[in-house]
Design an enzyme around this catalytic site. Structure first.
Site, short mmCIF file in Angstrom:
data_model
loop_
_atom_site.label_atom_id
_atom_site.label_comp_id
_atom_site.label_asym_id
_atom_site.label_seq_id
_atom_site.Cartn_x
_atom_site.Cartn_y
_atom_site.Cartn_z
N ARG A 1 0.85 -1.20 0.00
CA ARG A 1 0.00 0.00 0.00
C ARG A 1 0.88 1.24 0.00
NH1 ARG A 1 -3.88 -2.11 -1.34
NH2 ARG A 1 -5.96 -2.19 -0.42
N GLU B 1 -2.14 7.98 -4.18
CA GLU B 1 -2.46 7.53 -5.54
C GLU B 1 -3.94 7.78 -5.84
OE1 GLU B 1 -1.31 3.31 -4.82
OE2 GLU B 1 -3.39 2.86 -5.34
N HIS C 1 -0.97 0.26 -9.50
CA HIS C 1 -1.71 -0.59 -8.55
C HIS C 1 -2.43 -1.74 -9.28
CE1 HIS C 1 -3.86 -0.44 -4.39
NE2 HIS C 1 -3.77 -1.67 -4.83
#
Ligand code: DGY
Length: 329
Positions: free
Chosen positions: A242, A271, A289
Protein backbone atom coordinates in the site's frame (compact mmCIF):
# COMPACT_ATOMS: atom_id res chain seq x y z
CA UNK A 1 -48.04 -9.37 -1.98
CA UNK A 2 -44.49 -9.60 -3.32
CA UNK A 3 -41.94 -8.21 -0.88
CA UNK A 4 -39.53 -5.71 -2.38
CA UNK A 5 -35.88 -6.71 -2.43
CA UNK A 6 -33.28 -4.83 -0.39
CA UNK A 7 -31.13 -2.38 -2.33
CA UNK A 8 -27.44 -2.82 -3.07
CA UNK A 9 -24.98 -0.33 -4.53
CA UNK A 10 -22.14 -1.70 -6.65
CA UNK A 11 -19.92 1.34 -6.40
CA UNK A 12 -17.49 0.60 -9.25
CA UNK A 13 -17.72 -0.97 -12.69
CA UNK A 14 -17.46 -4.76 -12.42
CA UNK A 15 -17.95 -7.89 -14.51
CA UNK A 16 -21.70 -7.88 -15.25
CA UNK A 17 -21.86 -11.64 -15.75
CA UNK A 18 -20.48 -12.14 -12.24
CA UNK A 19 -22.92 -9.62 -10.77
CA UNK A 20 -25.96 -11.25 -12.40
CA UNK A 21 -26.60 -13.63 -9.48
CA UNK A 22 -27.15 -10.64 -7.19
CA UNK A 23 -30.46 -9.89 -8.92
CA UNK A 24 -32.03 -12.82 -7.07
CA UNK A 25 -31.45 -11.05 -3.77
CA UNK A 26 -31.16 -7.33 -4.39
CA UNK A 27 -32.39 -4.41 -6.37
CA UNK A 28 -29.09 -3.28 -7.84
CA UNK A 29 -27.72 0.17 -8.50
CA UNK A 30 -24.67 -0.12 -10.75
CA UNK A 31 -21.95 2.30 -11.77
CA UNK A 32 -20.73 0.74 -15.01
CA UNK A 33 -19.49 4.14 -16.20
CA UNK A 34 -17.05 3.77 -13.28
CA UNK A 35 -17.45 7.29 -11.98
CA UNK A 36 -15.49 7.85 -8.74
CA UNK A 37 -18.01 9.14 -6.21
CA UNK A 38 -17.14 12.13 -4.05
CA UNK A 39 -17.94 11.56 -0.34
CA UNK A 40 -21.19 13.51 -0.84
CA UNK A 41 -22.21 11.45 -3.85
CA UNK A 42 -21.37 8.22 -2.07
CA UNK A 43 -23.57 9.25 0.83
CA UNK A 44 -26.39 10.11 -1.52
CA UNK A 45 -26.06 6.84 -3.47
CA UNK A 46 -26.03 4.82 -0.26
CA UNK A 47 -29.28 6.27 1.07
CA UNK A 48 -31.79 3.46 1.50
CA UNK A 49 -29.24 0.75 0.61
CA UNK A 50 -28.77 -2.39 2.69
CA UNK A 51 -25.33 -2.93 1.30
CA UNK A 52 -22.52 -1.96 -1.00
CA UNK A 53 -19.86 -3.76 -3.00
CA UNK A 54 -16.88 -1.48 -3.45
CA UNK A 55 -13.14 -1.21 -3.92
CA UNK A 56 -10.47 0.64 -1.97
CA UNK A 57 -11.68 3.92 -3.49
CA UNK A 58 -14.71 4.08 -1.14
CA UNK A 59 -13.75 5.71 2.16
CA UNK A 60 -16.07 4.53 4.93
CA UNK A 61 -15.96 6.49 8.15
CA UNK A 62 -18.13 7.62 11.02
CA UNK A 63 -19.26 10.85 9.32
CA UNK A 64 -20.71 8.75 6.50
CA UNK A 65 -22.11 5.86 8.51
CA UNK A 66 -24.04 8.06 10.93
CA UNK A 67 -26.19 9.20 7.99
CA UNK A 68 -26.96 5.69 6.73
CA UNK A 69 -29.18 3.88 9.24
CA UNK A 70 -30.29 1.21 6.75
CA UNK A 71 -26.78 0.14 5.73
CA UNK A 72 -25.85 -3.35 7.01
CA UNK A 73 -22.92 -4.56 4.88
CA UNK A 74 -19.98 -3.03 3.07
CA UNK A 75 -18.07 -5.56 1.03
CA UNK A 76 -14.80 -4.68 -0.67
CA UNK A 77 -13.40 -6.79 -3.48
CA UNK A 78 -9.89 -6.00 -2.14
CA UNK A 79 -7.96 -7.83 0.54
CA UNK A 80 -6.79 -4.47 1.96
CA UNK A 81 -9.42 -2.62 3.94
CA UNK A 82 -7.58 0.44 5.21
CA UNK A 83 -10.38 2.51 3.62
CA UNK A 84 -12.83 1.14 6.24
CA UNK A 85 -13.01 2.51 9.78
CA UNK A 86 -13.90 -0.81 11.39
CA UNK A 87 -14.64 0.68 14.79
CA UNK A 88 -17.15 3.06 13.24
CA UNK A 89 -18.65 0.16 11.27
CA UNK A 90 -19.23 -1.78 14.48
CA UNK A 91 -20.58 1.30 16.24
CA UNK A 92 -23.17 1.73 13.47
CA UNK A 93 -23.85 -2.03 13.21
CA UNK A 94 -22.46 -2.34 9.73
CA UNK A 95 -20.70 -5.57 8.77
CA UNK A 96 -17.44 -5.02 6.87
CA UNK A 97 -15.93 -7.72 4.67
CA UNK A 98 -12.91 -8.08 2.40
CA UNK A 99 -11.72 -10.64 -0.15
CA UNK A 100 -8.72 -12.51 1.26
CA UNK A 101 -6.76 -15.41 -0.27
CA UNK A 102 -8.06 -15.32 -3.82
CA UNK A 103 -5.37 -12.85 -4.90
CA UNK A 104 -2.36 -14.24 -3.04
CA UNK A 105 -0.72 -16.06 -5.94
CA UNK A 106 -1.40 -13.41 -8.58
CA UNK A 107 -0.08 -10.68 -6.31
CA UNK A 108 3.00 -12.76 -5.50
CA UNK A 109 3.61 -13.26 -9.24
CA UNK A 110 3.51 -9.52 -9.72
CA UNK A 111 5.86 -8.84 -6.81
CA UNK A 112 8.33 -11.07 -8.62
CA UNK A 113 7.69 -9.32 -11.93
CA UNK A 114 8.46 -5.96 -10.34
CA UNK A 115 11.50 -7.32 -8.49
CA UNK A 116 12.95 -8.82 -11.65
CA UNK A 117 12.16 -5.77 -13.77
CA UNK A 118 13.76 -3.50 -11.18
CA UNK A 119 16.86 -5.62 -10.58
CA UNK A 120 17.46 -6.13 -14.31
CA UNK A 121 16.47 -2.56 -15.27
CA UNK A 122 13.84 -3.72 -17.77
CA UNK A 123 11.84 -0.46 -17.94
CA UNK A 124 14.89 1.72 -18.19
CA UNK A 125 16.33 -0.42 -20.99
CA UNK A 126 13.04 -0.45 -22.88
CA UNK A 127 12.70 3.33 -22.67
CA UNK A 128 16.25 3.63 -24.01
CA UNK A 129 15.44 1.36 -26.93
CA UNK A 130 12.13 3.08 -27.72
CA UNK A 131 13.84 6.47 -27.65
CA UNK A 132 16.12 5.31 -30.49
CA UNK A 133 19.23 5.59 -28.32
CA UNK A 134 20.52 2.05 -28.95
CA UNK A 135 23.57 2.56 -31.15
CA UNK A 136 25.96 -0.09 -29.82
CA UNK A 137 26.21 -2.93 -27.31
CA UNK A 138 28.56 -2.57 -24.34
CA UNK A 139 29.97 -4.82 -21.63
CA UNK A 140 28.43 -2.66 -18.89
CA UNK A 141 25.26 -2.05 -20.86
CA UNK A 142 22.34 -1.91 -18.35
CA UNK A 143 24.08 -4.18 -15.92
CA UNK A 144 21.83 -4.91 -12.99
CA UNK A 145 21.64 -7.20 -9.98
CA UNK A 146 21.08 -10.95 -9.99
CA UNK A 147 17.94 -12.48 -8.58
CA UNK A 148 19.21 -16.08 -8.42
CA UNK A 149 21.32 -16.76 -5.39
CA UNK A 150 20.49 -13.38 -3.84
CA UNK A 151 18.95 -12.68 -0.44
CA UNK A 152 15.23 -11.99 -0.65
CA UNK A 153 13.83 -9.97 2.25
CA UNK A 154 10.12 -9.82 2.94
CA UNK A 155 8.56 -7.31 5.31
CA UNK A 156 5.08 -8.59 6.17
CA UNK A 157 4.86 -12.37 6.07
CA UNK A 158 1.13 -12.93 5.71
CA UNK A 159 -0.37 -15.08 3.02
CA UNK A 160 0.95 -12.92 0.16
CA UNK A 161 4.41 -12.69 1.74
CA UNK A 162 4.52 -16.48 2.08
CA UNK A 163 3.45 -16.93 -1.55
CA UNK A 164 6.28 -14.59 -2.60
CA UNK A 165 8.75 -16.59 -0.49
CA UNK A 166 7.71 -19.95 -1.98
CA UNK A 167 8.69 -18.73 -5.44
CA UNK A 168 12.27 -18.17 -4.26
CA UNK A 169 12.91 -21.92 -4.40
CA UNK A 170 13.25 -21.86 -8.16
CA UNK A 171 15.91 -19.16 -7.98
CA UNK A 172 18.03 -20.60 -5.20
CA UNK A 173 17.49 -17.53 -3.04
CA UNK A 174 17.93 -17.21 0.68
CA UNK A 175 14.75 -15.83 2.27
CA UNK A 176 14.64 -13.69 5.40
CA UNK A 177 11.57 -11.97 6.77
CA UNK A 178 10.25 -9.72 9.46
CA UNK A 179 6.67 -9.76 10.66
CA UNK A 180 4.72 -8.72 13.74
CA UNK A 181 4.70 -12.37 14.79
CA UNK A 182 6.98 -15.20 13.80
CA UNK A 183 5.57 -17.95 11.59
CA UNK A 184 5.38 -21.53 12.84
CA UNK A 185 8.28 -23.83 11.97
CA UNK A 186 6.07 -25.57 9.37
CA UNK A 187 5.12 -22.29 7.76
CA UNK A 188 8.76 -21.18 7.61
CA UNK A 189 9.67 -24.47 5.99
CA UNK A 190 6.92 -24.08 3.38
CA UNK A 191 8.05 -20.48 2.73
CA UNK A 192 11.35 -21.74 1.32
CA UNK A 193 12.97 -22.06 4.76
CA UNK A 194 12.38 -18.40 5.51
CA UNK A 195 14.42 -17.15 8.45
CA UNK A 196 12.85 -14.72 10.92
CA UNK A 197 15.03 -11.67 11.60
CA UNK A 198 14.55 -8.29 13.28
CA UNK A 199 13.69 -5.36 11.05
CA UNK A 200 17.19 -3.91 11.13
CA UNK A 201 18.77 -7.19 10.01
CA UNK A 202 16.17 -7.46 7.26
CA UNK A 203 17.07 -4.00 5.98
CA UNK A 204 20.81 -4.60 6.21
CA UNK A 205 20.92 -8.08 4.64
CA UNK A 206 18.30 -8.03 1.87
CA UNK A 207 19.47 -7.77 -1.72
CA UNK A 208 15.85 -7.35 -2.75
CA UNK A 209 13.34 -6.22 -0.17
CA UNK A 210 9.63 -6.75 -0.87
CA UNK A 211 6.97 -5.00 1.21
CA UNK A 212 3.87 -7.16 1.69
CA UNK A 213 2.35 -5.85 4.91
CA UNK A 214 -1.12 -4.34 5.35
CA UNK A 215 -1.45 -0.60 5.78
CA UNK A 216 -2.51 0.71 9.18
CA UNK A 217 -1.47 3.44 11.57
CA UNK A 218 1.21 0.97 12.78
CA UNK A 219 2.68 0.36 9.34
CA UNK A 220 2.46 4.01 8.21
CA UNK A 221 5.92 5.08 7.00
CA UNK A 222 7.57 1.78 7.93
CA UNK A 223 10.20 2.79 5.37
CA UNK A 224 11.66 6.27 5.73
CA UNK A 225 15.12 7.78 5.19
CA UNK A 226 16.35 6.03 8.35
CA UNK A 227 15.40 2.56 7.05
CA UNK A 228 16.67 3.29 3.54
CA UNK A 229 20.01 4.33 5.05
CA UNK A 230 20.43 0.83 6.47
CA UNK A 231 19.91 -0.91 3.11
CA UNK A 232 22.72 -2.03 0.81
CA UNK A 233 23.50 0.51 -1.91
CA UNK A 234 23.02 -2.35 -4.41
CA UNK A 235 19.59 -3.29 -3.02
CA UNK A 236 16.16 -2.88 -4.58
CA UNK A 237 12.93 -2.07 -2.78
CA UNK A 238 9.61 -3.40 -4.05
CA UNK A 239 6.22 -2.20 -2.79
CA UNK A 240 3.15 -4.20 -3.78
CA UNK A 241 1.40 -3.52 -0.46
CA UNK A 242 0.00 0.00 0.00
CA UNK A 243 1.02 3.59 -0.47
CA UNK A 244 1.82 5.18 2.87
CA UNK A 245 3.94 2.25 4.05
CA UNK A 246 6.85 4.04 2.37
CA UNK A 247 7.58 7.74 2.82
CA UNK A 248 7.65 8.50 -0.90
CA UNK A 249 9.61 11.73 -0.58
CA UNK A 250 12.35 9.96 1.37
CA UNK A 251 12.42 7.21 -1.22
CA UNK A 252 12.70 9.72 -4.07
CA UNK A 253 15.65 11.34 -2.34
CA UNK A 254 17.32 7.96 -1.73
CA UNK A 255 16.85 7.01 -5.39
CA UNK A 256 18.14 10.38 -6.60
CA UNK A 257 21.23 9.96 -4.43
CA UNK A 258 21.54 6.29 -5.55
CA UNK A 259 21.40 5.37 -1.84
CA UNK A 260 19.73 2.17 -3.08
CA UNK A 261 19.93 0.77 -6.60
CA UNK A 262 16.29 0.88 -7.54
CA UNK A 263 12.64 0.55 -6.59
CA UNK A 264 9.66 -1.22 -8.10
CA UNK A 265 6.45 0.45 -7.04
CA UNK A 266 2.87 -0.58 -7.65
CA UNK A 267 1.41 1.65 -4.92
CA UNK A 268 1.99 5.25 -3.90
CA UNK A 269 1.08 7.83 -1.32
CA UNK A 270 -2.04 9.72 -2.46
CA UNK A 271 -2.46 7.53 -5.54
CA UNK A 272 -3.50 8.01 -8.25
CA UNK A 273 -1.88 11.45 -7.78
CA UNK A 274 1.62 10.10 -7.05
CA UNK A 275 4.66 12.34 -6.55
CA UNK A 276 5.75 13.67 -9.99
CA UNK A 277 9.47 13.40 -9.14
CA UNK A 278 9.21 9.63 -9.56
CA UNK A 279 8.83 10.21 -13.29
CA UNK A 280 12.24 11.80 -13.65
CA UNK A 281 13.99 8.81 -12.07
CA UNK A 282 15.48 6.10 -14.23
CA UNK A 283 15.98 3.62 -11.40
CA UNK A 284 12.30 2.96 -10.74
CA UNK A 285 9.71 0.70 -12.29
CA UNK A 286 6.27 2.26 -11.83
CA UNK A 287 2.91 0.52 -12.23
CA UNK A 288 -0.61 1.75 -11.40
CA UNK A 289 -1.71 -0.59 -8.55
CA UNK A 290 -2.18 -3.67 -10.72
CA UNK A 291 -0.59 -6.44 -8.64
CA UNK A 292 -3.81 -8.47 -8.44
CA UNK A 293 -4.85 -7.69 -12.00
CA UNK A 294 -5.25 -10.98 -13.80
CA UNK A 295 -8.74 -11.50 -15.16
CA UNK A 296 -9.19 -14.78 -13.29
CA UNK A 297 -8.19 -13.23 -9.99
CA UNK A 298 -10.17 -10.03 -10.41
CA UNK A 299 -13.24 -12.16 -11.12
CA UNK A 300 -12.53 -14.27 -8.05
CA UNK A 301 -12.25 -11.11 -5.94
CA UNK A 302 -15.62 -9.89 -7.20
CA UNK A 303 -17.18 -13.30 -6.53
CA UNK A 304 -15.86 -13.26 -2.98
CA UNK A 305 -17.41 -9.83 -2.37
CA UNK A 306 -20.68 -11.11 -3.85
CA UNK A 307 -20.70 -14.16 -1.53
CA UNK A 308 -20.38 -11.83 1.45
CA UNK A 309 -23.39 -9.67 0.56
CA UNK A 310 -25.50 -12.68 -0.39
CA UNK A 311 -24.80 -14.22 3.02
CA UNK A 312 -26.23 -11.10 4.64
CA UNK A 313 -29.28 -11.17 2.37
CA UNK A 314 -29.87 -14.74 3.57
CA UNK A 315 -29.49 -13.79 7.21
CA UNK A 316 -26.16 -15.62 7.49
CA UNK A 317 -22.81 -14.41 8.77
CA UNK A 318 -20.66 -13.33 5.83
CA UNK A 319 -17.60 -15.60 5.46
CA UNK A 320 -15.08 -12.75 5.43
CA UNK A 321 -16.49 -10.65 8.24
CA UNK A 322 -13.77 -8.30 9.53
CA UNK A 323 -15.49 -6.78 12.55
CA UNK A 324 -16.86 -9.85 14.33
CA UNK A 325 -17.72 -7.76 17.37
CA UNK A 326 -20.60 -6.36 15.32
CA UNK A 327 -22.39 -9.69 15.89
CA UNK A 328 -22.57 -8.93 19.62
CA UNK A 329 -24.25 -5.57 19.11
C1 DGY B 1 -6.12 -5.28 -2.56
O1 DGY B 1 -6.82 -6.27 -2.74
O2 DGY B 1 -5.95 -4.77 -1.45
C2 DGY B 1 -5.47 -4.70 -3.77
O3 DGY B 1 -4.47 -3.79 -3.42
C3 DGY B 1 -6.50 -4.04 -4.66
O4 DGY B 1 -6.98 -2.91 -3.99
Amino acid sequence: MKLSKPKLLVARAMFLDELACLNDYFELELNQEDHIFSPEELEQRLQGKLGMICTSSAKINQALLMKLPELKIISTIAVGYDNFDLQACTQYRVMATNAPDVLNETTADFAWALMMATARRVSEAEHFLRAGEWKKWGVDFFVGADIHGACLGILGMGRIGQAIARRAAGFGMKVIYHNRSRLSADQELAAHHARYVDKETLLRESDHLILALPYSSHSHHSITAAELALMKSSATLINIARGGIVNDLDLIQALQAKRIAGAGLDVFENEPRFHPDFLALKNVVLTPHIASASERTRRAMVRRAIANVIAVARGETPPDLLNRDVLEM
